[in-house]
Scaffold this active site. Structure first.
Site, PDB file in Angstrom:
ATOM      1  N   LEU A 199       0.821  -1.206   0.000  1.00 55.65           N
ATOM      2  CA  LEU A 199       0.000   0.000   0.000  1.00 55.65           C
ATOM      3  C   LEU A 199       0.853   1.254   0.000  1.00 55.65           C
ATOM      4  CD1 LEU A 199      -2.456  -1.061   2.849  1.00 55.65           C
ATOM      5  CD2 LEU A 199      -2.857  -1.198   0.387  1.00 55.65           C
TER       6      LEU A 199
ATOM      7  N   SER B  63       9.384   8.826  -1.278  1.00 55.21           N
ATOM      8  CA  SER B  63       8.767   7.766  -0.477  1.00 55.21           C
ATOM      9  C   SER B  63       9.733   7.080   0.466  1.00 55.21           C
ATOM     10  CB  SER B  63       8.204   6.678  -1.406  1.00 55.21           C
ATOM     11  OG  SER B  63       7.262   7.185  -2.303  1.00 55.21           O
TER      12      SER B  63
ATOM     13  N   ILE C 226       4.401  -1.109   3.396  1.00 53.26           N
ATOM     14  CA  ILE C 226       3.725   0.179   3.513  1.00 53.26           C
ATOM     15  C   ILE C 226       4.653   1.273   2.992  1.00 53.26           C
ATOM     16  CG2 ILE C 226       2.647   1.801   5.116  1.00 53.26           C
ATOM     17  CD1 ILE C 226       1.223  -0.984   4.836  1.00 53.26           C
ATOM     18  N   GLU C 227       4.190   1.972   1.971  1.00 52.43           N
ATOM     19  CA  GLU C 227       4.913   3.099   1.406  1.00 52.43           C
ATOM     20  C   GLU C 227       4.224   4.374   1.896  1.00 52.43           C
ATOM     21  OE1 GLU C 227       5.963   4.969  -3.027  1.00 52.43           O
ATOM     22  OE2 GLU C 227       4.947   3.035  -2.867  1.00 52.43           O
ATOM     23  N   ILE C 228       5.015   5.306   2.409  1.00 54.33           N
ATOM     24  CA  ILE C 228       4.496   6.596   2.846  1.00 54.33           C
ATOM     25  C   ILE C 228       5.213   7.652   2.005  1.00 54.33           C
ATOM     26  CG2 ILE C 228       4.118   8.196   4.747  1.00 54.33           C
ATOM     27  CD1 ILE C 228       4.326   5.757   6.638  1.00 54.33           C
TER      28      ILE C 228
END
Length: 127
Positions: free
Chosen positions: A70, A108, A119-121
């Protein structure tokens, strides 16, 4: 034909660890609805939570913890997110790195939730 994503379903092996990650670390809001169902709300979306072995019907054909990848857009500068993650002792797997988003270039970082989902932020990258 499709306008946007309303919600997705995350299957977890450890409900409390999952809540601690998405609510405690990432700042999402925990919502309880229906017959005790739980979801993480953020922006105009939500992630419905299923516990492995107790999923709600109908469900994916093979729901398993750790199968999601995500990408979330941060509500604050990515450097603040990185500082918070490091303060909490969570390992950043990769980044910051440049990526291609749905609408613009991204800056990212990547980490793993308790079920090992990737999990990509991200934040919008400078051109």
């Amino acid at each position: 034909m499709i306008h946007h994503l309303d919600h997705l379903v995350l299957t977890t092996a450890d409900e409390q660890a999952c809540i601690d990650f998405y609510v405690g670390l990432l700042g999402m809001t925990l919502e309880t609805f229906g017959q005790g169902r739980k979801a993480f709300k953020f922006g105009g979306q939500k992630i419905n939570l299923h516990v492995k072995g107790s999923e709600f019907e109908p469900k994916a054909h093979l729901p398993v913890p750790g199968a999601l990848d995500l990408c979330f857009i941060a509500a604050r500068p990515l450097d603040e997110v990185i500082a918070r993650i490091r303060e909490r002792g969570v390992r950043i797997v990769e980044g910051p790195v440049r990526r291609t988003g749905a609408s613009y270039p991204l800056r990212s970082i990547y980490l793993r939730d308790p079920d090992l989902n990737l999990i990509e932020i991200s934040e919008r990258a400078e051109a």
